[in-house]
Scaffold this motif. Structure first.
Motif, PDB file in Angstrom:
ATOM      1  N   ILE A 182       0.847  -1.198   0.000  1.00  0.00           N
ATOM      2  CA  ILE A 182       0.000   0.000   0.000  1.00  0.00           C
ATOM      3  C   ILE A 182       0.878   1.242   0.000  1.00  0.00           C
ATOM      4  CG2 ILE A 182      -0.182  -0.093   2.521  1.00  0.00           C
ATOM      5  CD1 ILE A 182      -2.993   1.115   2.228  1.00  0.00           C
ATOM      6  N   LEU A 183       0.449   2.266  -0.744  1.00  0.00           N
ATOM      7  CA  LEU A 183       1.170   3.534  -0.813  1.00  0.00           C
ATOM      8  C   LEU A 183       0.274   4.647  -0.288  1.00  0.00           C
ATOM      9  CD1 LEU A 183       3.484   5.402  -1.801  1.00  0.00           C
ATOM     10  CD2 LEU A 183       2.353   5.454  -4.044  1.00  0.00           C
ATOM     11  N   PHE A 184       0.791   5.390   0.708  1.00  0.00           N
ATOM     12  CA  PHE A 184       0.098   6.574   1.232  1.00  0.00           C
ATOM     13  C   PHE A 184       0.814   7.821   0.726  1.00  0.00           C
ATOM     14  CE2 PHE A 184      -1.360   3.494   4.390  1.00  0.00           C
ATOM     15  CZ  PHE A 184      -2.685   3.876   4.590  1.00  0.00           C
ATOM     16  N   VAL A 185       0.046   8.788   0.231  1.00  0.00           N
ATOM     17  CA  VAL A 185       0.612  10.053  -0.246  1.00  0.00           C
ATOM     18  C   VAL A 185      -0.092  11.194   0.476  1.00  0.00           C
ATOM     19  CG1 VAL A 185       1.048  11.514  -2.251  1.00  0.00           C
ATOM     20  CG2 VAL A 185       1.105   9.022  -2.491  1.00  0.00           C
ATOM     21  N   ASP A 186       0.689  11.993   1.202  1.00  0.00           N
ATOM     22  CA  ASP A 186       0.141  13.123   1.972  1.00  0.00           C
ATOM     23  C   ASP A 186       1.264  14.119   2.176  1.00  0.00           C
ATOM     24  OD1 ASP A 186      -0.934  14.784   4.194  1.00  0.00           O
ATOM     25  OD2 ASP A 186      -2.503  13.251   4.245  1.00  0.00           O
ATOM     26  N   ASP A 187       0.946  15.417   2.152  1.00  0.00           N
ATOM     27  CA  ASP A 187       1.987  16.421   2.334  1.00  0.00           C
ATOM     28  C   ASP A 187       2.299  16.688   3.808  1.00  0.00           C
ATOM     29  OD1 ASP A 187      -0.560  17.557   2.578  1.00  0.00           O
ATOM     30  OD2 ASP A 187       0.177  19.561   2.086  1.00  0.00           O
ATOM     31  N   GLU A 188       1.678  15.940   4.716  1.00  0.00           N
ATOM     32  CA  GLU A 188       1.959  16.088   6.145  1.00  0.00           C
ATOM     33  C   GLU A 188       2.720  14.860   6.646  1.00  0.00           C
ATOM     34  OE1 GLU A 188      -1.231  17.567   8.646  1.00  0.00           O
ATOM     35  OE2 GLU A 188      -2.426  17.984   6.857  1.00  0.00           O
ATOM     36  N   PRO A 189       4.023  14.983   6.902  1.00  0.00           N
ATOM     37  CA  PRO A 189       4.839  13.833   7.293  1.00  0.00           C
ATOM     38  C   PRO A 189       4.353  13.134   8.564  1.00  0.00           C
ATOM     39  CG  PRO A 189       6.232  15.683   6.653  1.00  0.00           C
ATOM     40  CD  PRO A 189       4.832  16.203   6.721  1.00  0.00           C
ATOM     41  N   ASN A 190       3.791  13.908   9.512  1.00  0.00           N
ATOM     42  CA  ASN A 190       3.340  13.270  10.758  1.00  0.00           C
ATOM     43  C   ASN A 190       2.175  12.308  10.508  1.00  0.00           C
ATOM     44  OD1 ASN A 190       1.813  15.614  10.127  1.00  0.00           O
ATOM     45  ND2 ASN A 190       0.896  15.594  12.169  1.00  0.00           N
ATOM     46  N   ILE A 191       1.305  12.642   9.562  1.00  0.00           N
ATOM     47  CA  ILE A 191       0.196  11.742   9.211  1.00  0.00           C
ATOM     48  C   ILE A 191       0.738  10.475   8.561  1.00  0.00           C
ATOM     49  CG2 ILE A 191      -1.810  11.475   7.701  1.00  0.00           C
ATOM     50  CD1 ILE A 191      -2.506  14.355   8.223  1.00  0.00           C
ATOM     51  N   LEU A 192       1.721  10.634   7.685  1.00  0.00           N
ATOM     52  CA  LEU A 192       2.327   9.472   7.041  1.00  0.00           C
ATOM     53  C   LEU A 192       3.001   8.564   8.067  1.00  0.00           C
ATOM     54  CD1 LEU A 192       3.941  11.141   3.887  1.00  0.00           C
ATOM     55  CD2 LEU A 192       1.848   9.792   3.978  1.00  0.00           C
ATOM     56  N   ALA A 193       3.668   9.183   9.036  1.00  0.00           N
ATOM     57  CA  ALA A 193       4.332   8.392  10.079  1.00  0.00           C
ATOM     58  C   ALA A 193       3.312   7.593  10.892  1.00  0.00           C
ATOM     59  CB  ALA A 193       5.134   9.320  10.994  1.00  0.00           C
ATOM     60  N   THR A 194       2.135   8.186  11.136  1.00  0.00           N
ATOM     61  CA  THR A 194       1.083   7.486  11.865  1.00  0.00           C
ATOM     62  C   THR A 194       0.577   6.276  11.084  1.00  0.00           C
ATOM     63  OG1 THR A 194       0.397   9.541  12.940  1.00  0.00           O
ATOM     64  CG2 THR A 194      -1.180   7.724  12.934  1.00  0.00           C
ATOM     65  N   PHE A 195       0.352   6.476   9.794  1.00  0.00           N
ATOM     66  CA  PHE A 195      -0.101   5.365   8.953  1.00  0.00           C
ATOM     67  C   PHE A 195       0.905   4.215   8.997  1.00  0.00           C
ATOM     68  CE2 PHE A 195      -2.545   8.514   6.096  1.00  0.00           C
ATOM     69  CZ  PHE A 195      -3.706   8.301   6.811  1.00  0.00           C
ATOM     70  N   LYS A 196       2.177   4.554   8.839  1.00  0.00           N
ATOM     71  CA  LYS A 196       3.205   3.519   8.786  1.00  0.00           C
ATOM     72  C   LYS A 196       3.313   2.794  10.127  1.00  0.00           C
ATOM     73  CE  LYS A 196       7.401   2.828   6.221  1.00  0.00           C
ATOM     74  NZ  LYS A 196       8.316   3.435   5.250  1.00  0.00           N
ATOM     75  N   ARG A 197       3.235   3.541  11.201  1.00  0.00           N
ATOM     76  CA  ARG A 197       3.343   2.946  12.540  1.00  0.00           C
ATOM     77  C   ARG A 197       2.176   2.007  12.828  1.00  0.00           C
ATOM     78  NH1 ARG A 197       3.986   7.302  14.874  1.00  0.00           N
ATOM     79  NH2 ARG A 197       1.833   7.734  15.532  1.00  0.00           N
ATOM     80  N   ASN A 198       0.974   2.390  12.404  1.00  0.00           N
ATOM     81  CA  ASN A 198      -0.222   1.603  12.727  1.00  0.00           C
ATOM     82  C   ASN A 198      -0.450   0.408  11.802  1.00  0.00           C
ATOM     83  OD1 ASN A 198      -0.743   3.409  14.787  1.00  0.00           O
ATOM     84  ND2 ASN A 198      -2.262   4.587  13.623  1.00  0.00           N
ATOM     85  N   LEU A 199       0.138   0.478  10.604  1.00  0.00           N
ATOM     86  CA  LEU A 199      -0.215  -0.549   9.616  1.00  0.00           C
ATOM     87  C   LEU A 199       0.937  -1.458   9.196  1.00  0.00           C
ATOM     88  CD1 LEU A 199      -2.403   1.708   7.289  1.00  0.00           C
ATOM     89  CD2 LEU A 199      -3.237  -0.032   8.875  1.00  0.00           C
ATOM     90  N   HIS A 200       2.170  -1.150   9.648  1.00  0.00           N
ATOM     91  CA  HIS A 200       3.318  -1.881   9.105  1.00  0.00           C
ATOM     92  C   HIS A 200       3.299  -3.366   9.454  1.00  0.00           C
ATOM     93  CE1 HIS A 200       4.924  -1.382  13.196  1.00  0.00           C
ATOM     94  NE2 HIS A 200       5.771  -2.341  12.892  1.00  0.00           N
ATOM     95  N   ARG A 201       2.580  -3.752  10.512  1.00  0.00           N
ATOM     96  CA  ARG A 201       2.514  -5.171  10.866  1.00  0.00           C
ATOM     97  C   ARG A 201       1.555  -5.943   9.942  1.00  0.00           C
ATOM     98  NH1 ARG A 201       4.966  -6.287  15.698  1.00  0.00           N
ATOM     99  NH2 ARG A 201       5.431  -4.501  17.046  1.00  0.00           N
ATOM    100  N   LYS A 202       0.603  -5.252   9.344  1.00  0.00           N
ATOM    101  CA  LYS A 202      -0.390  -5.906   8.497  1.00  0.00           C
ATOM    102  C   LYS A 202      -0.020  -5.849   7.011  1.00  0.00           C
ATOM    103  CE  LYS A 202      -4.340  -4.865  11.523  1.00  0.00           C
ATOM    104  NZ  LYS A 202      -4.759  -6.269  11.756  1.00  0.00           N
ATOM    105  N   TYR A 203       0.606  -4.739   6.594  1.00  0.00           N
ATOM    106  CA  TYR A 203       0.871  -4.546   5.175  1.00  0.00           C
ATOM    107  C   TYR A 203       2.293  -4.008   4.968  1.00  0.00           C
ATOM    108  CZ  TYR A 203      -4.259  -4.449   5.246  1.00  0.00           C
ATOM    109  OH  TYR A 203      -5.574  -4.744   5.451  1.00  0.00           O
ATOM    110  N   VAL A 204       2.754  -4.110   3.720  1.00  0.00           N
ATOM    111  CA  VAL A 204       3.989  -3.429   3.318  1.00  0.00           C
ATOM    112  C   VAL A 204       3.591  -1.995   2.971  1.00  0.00           C
ATOM    113  CG1 VAL A 204       5.875  -3.330   1.661  1.00  0.00           C
ATOM    114  CG2 VAL A 204       4.995  -5.552   2.426  1.00  0.00           C
ATOM    115  N   VAL A 205       4.033  -1.037   3.787  1.00  0.00           N
ATOM    116  CA  VAL A 205       3.584   0.351   3.653  1.00  0.00           C
ATOM    117  C   VAL A 205       4.719   1.231   3.131  1.00  0.00           C
ATOM    118  CG1 VAL A 205       2.643   2.364   4.848  1.00  0.00           C
ATOM    119  CG2 VAL A 205       1.929   0.064   5.531  1.00  0.00           C
TER     120      VAL A 205
END
Length: 376
Positions: free
Chosen positions: A7-30
């Protein structure tokens, strides 16, 4: 890499991207990107991705435009918009332009996001499974037809087999996007010959004169082959290529048909005893009426030069021409590679090099391949 769980997340706010990666990295390749251009670069280098989630409002490239480009590059990727604006008009625009699977608003509850992601991955698996089933069905149909051709007309089958590697190499040099379609067209281009006498095919290969009746019978084979294929789902493009394989070049001629025309005539000359370079040169000399696409002939000549180890010569940028093949990597003053050794210079590439020569700092001289001088 398998895209099933990517999965690829695209957002201009790095803190939001960091949250996505932290919460989902165990389930998916982020993977994450802070803008549309960076996202497109990631898709090219690490894609494809099963799911692409983009913010709507971003600088330079908005989310809808980004997902529209994603759709063009990898139409199978399931696209989701996640935005802080619950804008109904934007949602409609996103669906219409980017074929968006879901439109979510921020803040999006984690359980809602997870549910949508599970649905998106399920959708991706359905799309790819259907395509794989169709691909298997098509391959099975093609194999049956090729087997029939080999049994009924060994001469025609042999010709198809001989040109496959040439057609594939030309397709790559000409940056054809659908190489599978081109390969199938090469395999089945002689399918319409199944009912032709072997002695007629032999006369064609030896370039012997045909009677008016023989010429009429032989000229019907592309249409017969295309008609046989027209009943197989998703083979319309292949059928069109095969139907026009003997046509003279026009801008409207499908590129696959132009490649087949050159490859088939090249094969006939080789079967008459010419070597590869002589056959390619002969086609070029015969092209006074422009029955062949010059770009395809250039690609064939360049391919023969590389196989024979052409002579590398140094020239200035102003003497560089479209169709030339680079004998060495083209680099700038800092050593950055601009074009690779063996690459054919395209018209657009040449315009870009000349227009931006100062900006790109193109190193001079440029090394290109020329045919070796032959002893007389």
């Amino acid at each position: 890499m398998d895209a099933t769980e990517k999965i690829l997340f695209v957002d201009d706010e790095p803190n939001i991207l960091a949250t996505f990666k932290r919460n989902l990295h165990r389930k998916y390749v982020v993977e994450t990107a802070t803008g549309g251009e960076e996202g497109l670069a990631l898709i090219q280098s690490r894609g494809p991705f099963a799911v692409v989630v983009s913010d709507l409002k971003m600088p330079v490239m908005d989310g809808i435009t980004f997902l529209e480009k994603v759709r063009a590059i990898h139409p199978d990727s399931v696209r989701v918009i996640l935005s802080g604006q619950g804008d109904f008009d934007a949602a409609i625009d996103a669906v219409n332009r980017g074929a968006v699977f879901r439109f979510l608003t921020k803040p999006c509850p984690p359980e809602t996001l997870l549910t949508v992601l599970r649905e998106a991955f399920r959708q991706y698996r359905l799309i790819t499974a259907e395509k794989e089933l169709l691909r298997g069905t098509l391959l099975g149909s093609v194999k049956v037809l090729v087997d029939v051709l080999s049994l009924v007309s060994p001469e025609a089958f042999g010709r198809s087999e001989r040109i496959r590697s040439v057609v594939a190499a030309l397709g790559k040099r000409l940056n054809e996007t659908n190489l599978w379609q081109l390969d199938v067209a090469a395999m089945l281009c002689q399918l319409g010959c199944v009912g032709l006498p072997e002695d007629l095919l032999g006369k064609v290969m030896r370039d012997e004169p045909l009677s008016a009746e023989e010429q009429q019978v032989y000229s019907m084979h592309p249409g017969i082959g295309a008609s046989l294929l027209s009943n197989i789902p998703r083979m319309a493009g292949v059928a069109q290529i095969i139907a026009r394989q003997m046509n003279d070049y026009t801008p409207e001629t499908p590129m696959g048909a132009r490649v087949l025309r050159v490859a088939l005539d090249y094969d006939r000359l080789e079967q008459q005893g010419m070597n590869a370079h002589e056959a390619a040169q002969t086609l070029t000399q015969r092209n006074t009426a422009k029955q062949y696409d010059p770009a395809v002939l250039n690609a064939l000549l360049n391919m023969m030069m590389e196989q024979e180890g052409g002579e590398v010569r140094a020239i200035r940028l102003e003497h560089l021409e479209a169709g030339m093949v680079l004998g060495r990597d083209l680099v700038n003053a800092e050593g950055t590679v601009l074009m690779l050794k063996g690459q054919t210079v395209s018209e657009s590439g040449l315009v870009r090099l000349r227009a931006l020569s100062d900006l790109l700092q193109v190193s001079s001289p440029i090394h290109v391949l020329y045919p070796r001088q032959r002893a007389v």
